[in-house]
Design a protein around this motif. Sequence first.
Motif, short mmCIF file in Angstrom:
data_model
loop_
_atom_site.label_atom_id
_atom_site.label_comp_id
_atom_site.label_asym_id
_atom_site.label_seq_id
_atom_site.Cartn_x
_atom_site.Cartn_y
_atom_site.Cartn_z
N HIS A 30 -7.34 5.53 -4.45
CA HIS A 30 -8.17 6.72 -4.24
C HIS A 30 -7.46 7.90 -4.88
O HIS A 30 -6.24 8.01 -4.81
CB HIS A 30 -8.40 6.93 -2.75
CG HIS A 30 -9.18 5.80 -2.15
ND1 HIS A 30 -8.58 4.75 -1.53
CD2 HIS A 30 -10.51 5.56 -2.16
CE1 HIS A 30 -9.52 3.88 -1.15
NE2 HIS A 30 -10.70 4.35 -1.52
N HIS A 61 -10.97 0.65 -9.06
CA HIS A 61 -10.45 -0.71 -8.91
C HIS A 61 -9.85 -1.16 -10.24
O HIS A 61 -10.41 -0.88 -11.30
CB HIS A 61 -11.58 -1.65 -8.48
CG HIS A 61 -11.11 -3.04 -8.21
ND1 HIS A 61 -10.44 -3.37 -7.06
CD2 HIS A 61 -11.16 -4.17 -8.95
CE1 HIS A 61 -10.12 -4.66 -7.09
NE2 HIS A 61 -10.55 -5.16 -8.24
N ARG A 119 0.86 -1.18 0.00
CA ARG A 119 0.00 0.00 0.00
C ARG A 119 0.90 1.23 0.00
O ARG A 119 1.83 1.33 0.80
CB ARG A 119 -0.90 0.03 1.22
CG ARG A 119 -1.73 1.32 1.26
CD ARG A 119 -2.41 1.56 2.59
NE ARG A 119 -2.83 2.95 2.67
CZ ARG A 119 -4.10 3.36 2.67
NH1 ARG A 119 -5.06 2.49 2.60
NH2 ARG A 119 -4.38 4.66 2.75
N THR A 122 -6.65 -1.20 -5.74
CA THR A 122 -7.65 -0.16 -5.54
C THR A 122 -6.93 1.13 -5.20
O THR A 122 -6.00 1.12 -4.39
CB THR A 122 -8.60 -0.52 -4.37
OG1 THR A 122 -9.21 -1.77 -4.67
CG2 THR A 122 -9.68 0.54 -4.21
N ALA A 148 -5.44 2.89 -13.94
CA ALA A 148 -6.49 3.51 -13.13
C ALA A 148 -6.63 5.00 -13.48
O ALA A 148 -7.74 5.50 -13.65
CB ALA A 148 -6.18 3.33 -11.65
N ASN A 189 -15.38 3.05 -9.34
CA ASN A 189 -16.47 2.65 -8.45
C ASN A 189 -17.23 3.83 -7.90
O ASN A 189 -18.41 3.76 -7.61
CB ASN A 189 -15.94 1.81 -7.28
CG ASN A 189 -15.71 0.38 -7.69
OD1 ASN A 189 -16.41 -0.15 -8.55
ND2 ASN A 189 -14.70 -0.25 -7.12
N ALA A 226 -9.73 -1.09 -15.69
CA ALA A 226 -10.07 -0.41 -14.44
C ALA A 226 -11.55 -0.07 -14.44
O ALA A 226 -12.18 0.08 -15.49
CB ALA A 226 -9.25 0.86 -14.30
N ARG A 227 -12.12 0.01 -13.23
CA ARG A 227 -13.53 0.36 -13.07
C ARG A 227 -13.61 1.48 -12.05
O ARG A 227 -13.06 1.37 -10.95
CB ARG A 227 -14.27 -0.89 -12.56
CG ARG A 227 -15.76 -0.74 -12.41
CD ARG A 227 -16.39 -2.03 -11.88
NE ARG A 227 -16.00 -2.26 -10.50
CZ ARG A 227 -15.38 -3.34 -10.05
NH1 ARG A 227 -15.06 -4.32 -10.87
NH2 ARG A 227 -15.08 -3.47 -8.77
N ASP A 277 -2.70 -6.00 -4.57
CA ASP A 277 -2.68 -7.42 -4.22
C ASP A 277 -1.87 -8.12 -5.31
O ASP A 277 -2.26 -8.06 -6.48
CB ASP A 277 -4.10 -7.99 -4.38
CG ASP A 277 -4.85 -8.03 -3.09
OD1 ASP A 277 -4.20 -8.10 -2.06
OD2 ASP A 277 -6.09 -8.01 -3.16
N SER A 303 -12.74 6.62 -6.34
CA SER A 303 -12.21 5.32 -5.97
C SER A 303 -12.26 4.42 -7.20
O SER A 303 -13.29 4.31 -7.87
CB SER A 303 -13.08 4.72 -4.84
OG SER A 303 -12.65 3.41 -4.55
N GLU A 317 -7.94 -4.51 -12.42
CA GLU A 317 -7.60 -5.93 -12.48
C GLU A 317 -6.61 -6.15 -13.62
O GLU A 317 -6.77 -5.58 -14.69
CB GLU A 317 -8.84 -6.78 -12.73
CG GLU A 317 -9.84 -6.72 -11.58
CD GLU A 317 -11.06 -7.59 -11.81
OE1 GLU A 317 -11.74 -7.88 -10.83
OE2 GLU A 317 -11.32 -7.98 -12.97
N GLN A 377 -4.32 -7.20 -8.61
CA GLN A 377 -5.45 -6.29 -8.62
C GLN A 377 -5.11 -5.14 -7.66
O GLN A 377 -4.22 -5.28 -6.82
CB GLN A 377 -6.75 -6.98 -8.21
CG GLN A 377 -6.72 -7.56 -6.81
CD GLN A 377 -8.05 -8.19 -6.44
OE1 GLN A 377 -9.04 -8.06 -7.13
NE2 GLN A 377 -8.08 -8.89 -5.32
#
Lengths: 155, 178
Positions: B161, B143, A96, B159, B76, B133, B130-131, B116, B141, B145, B157
């Motif tokens: 901000h 996400h 992160r 996420t 993203a 959300n 990317a999506r 991840d 935000s 994959e 994957q």
Amino acid sequence: MPDYDTMRVSDPERVKRAAQDFIEAIPHARACNMHIEQVGGGSAAISMPYDLRLVGDPRTGVVHGGAVSALMDTCCGAAVLSHPDGPSASATIDLRIDYMRAATPGQRIIARATCHHITRSVAFVRATAHDEEEDGPPVATATGAFTADRSPAAS
Amino acid sequence: MIRPKPESVEIVHQRRDAALRALVSGVPYIQFLGIEVERRGDELTAILPFDEKLIGNPMLPALHGGVTAAFLEVAAIIELSWSTLWEDVESGRIALSGLDSLHMPRLPKTIDFTLDYLRSGLPRDAYARARVNRSGRRYASVHVEAWQDNRARLFAQGTGHFLMPDRDLPDPADQARR
């Protein structure tokens, strides 16, 4: 080929040399001109000079966040491998990154990582990245979990 | 009722592809990694063609975890910028002739990004979608994959901000707005 085991011996100069060999064997670290500043005992510092190829915003010349991520990931990995109980190879499980501010254009970025806890299978790491204003707030911070399997086939 | 004649498909392609090019080709780091973006309607797929300099573990060999992170973050940001640019371009609020790397709309800024790593990145091409959300006035935000050979077997994957560009500030792309 990188000599991971030498990174854990006690002579600091030998460790640093082995570490620089290690990083130069990583094609992406070489492509970004990453340089080992310090390594050993579960911590590492790696710098990356300012490079126009790494710019994310052509209007401001600020380096792309992704390049900072790559530097921090490399530094976290080096910290894990240099830990006295570290594995001989490691991979990122989770990372992160928090971006506090834009790195100043023209300045090199230095990442410092510490492997603060290691179990039989997982290494936990924290890292910061600064530009040349080292007393100022960090450009970014990171926390990560890395594999710490001792078997050579670990991935 | 008289309906306006639909635009020719060539005109539509030209406009959308030019908008996408302005987003992708102007960023040196995207070029450095060699990332390309393909478009089907408004759906984007980011492609990372394999290159030796993307390797992080020469013994496996495997893609560098940092490269994977950068690839997902780029995917993203492009998706998020594209989703806001799309309306401006489709409505004609942005004149594409004025869009280049120095007159791009302001890009969203990454606040944080969490990755991840699901399996090691193989030495071959990688893809990412990317999506968005949630996309508010200030925060978004997203996400992402990423996969290689098999769409169902993700290798990473993430996420993130993002802080959206301030729409009240003068934007260099406004010079291109009518």
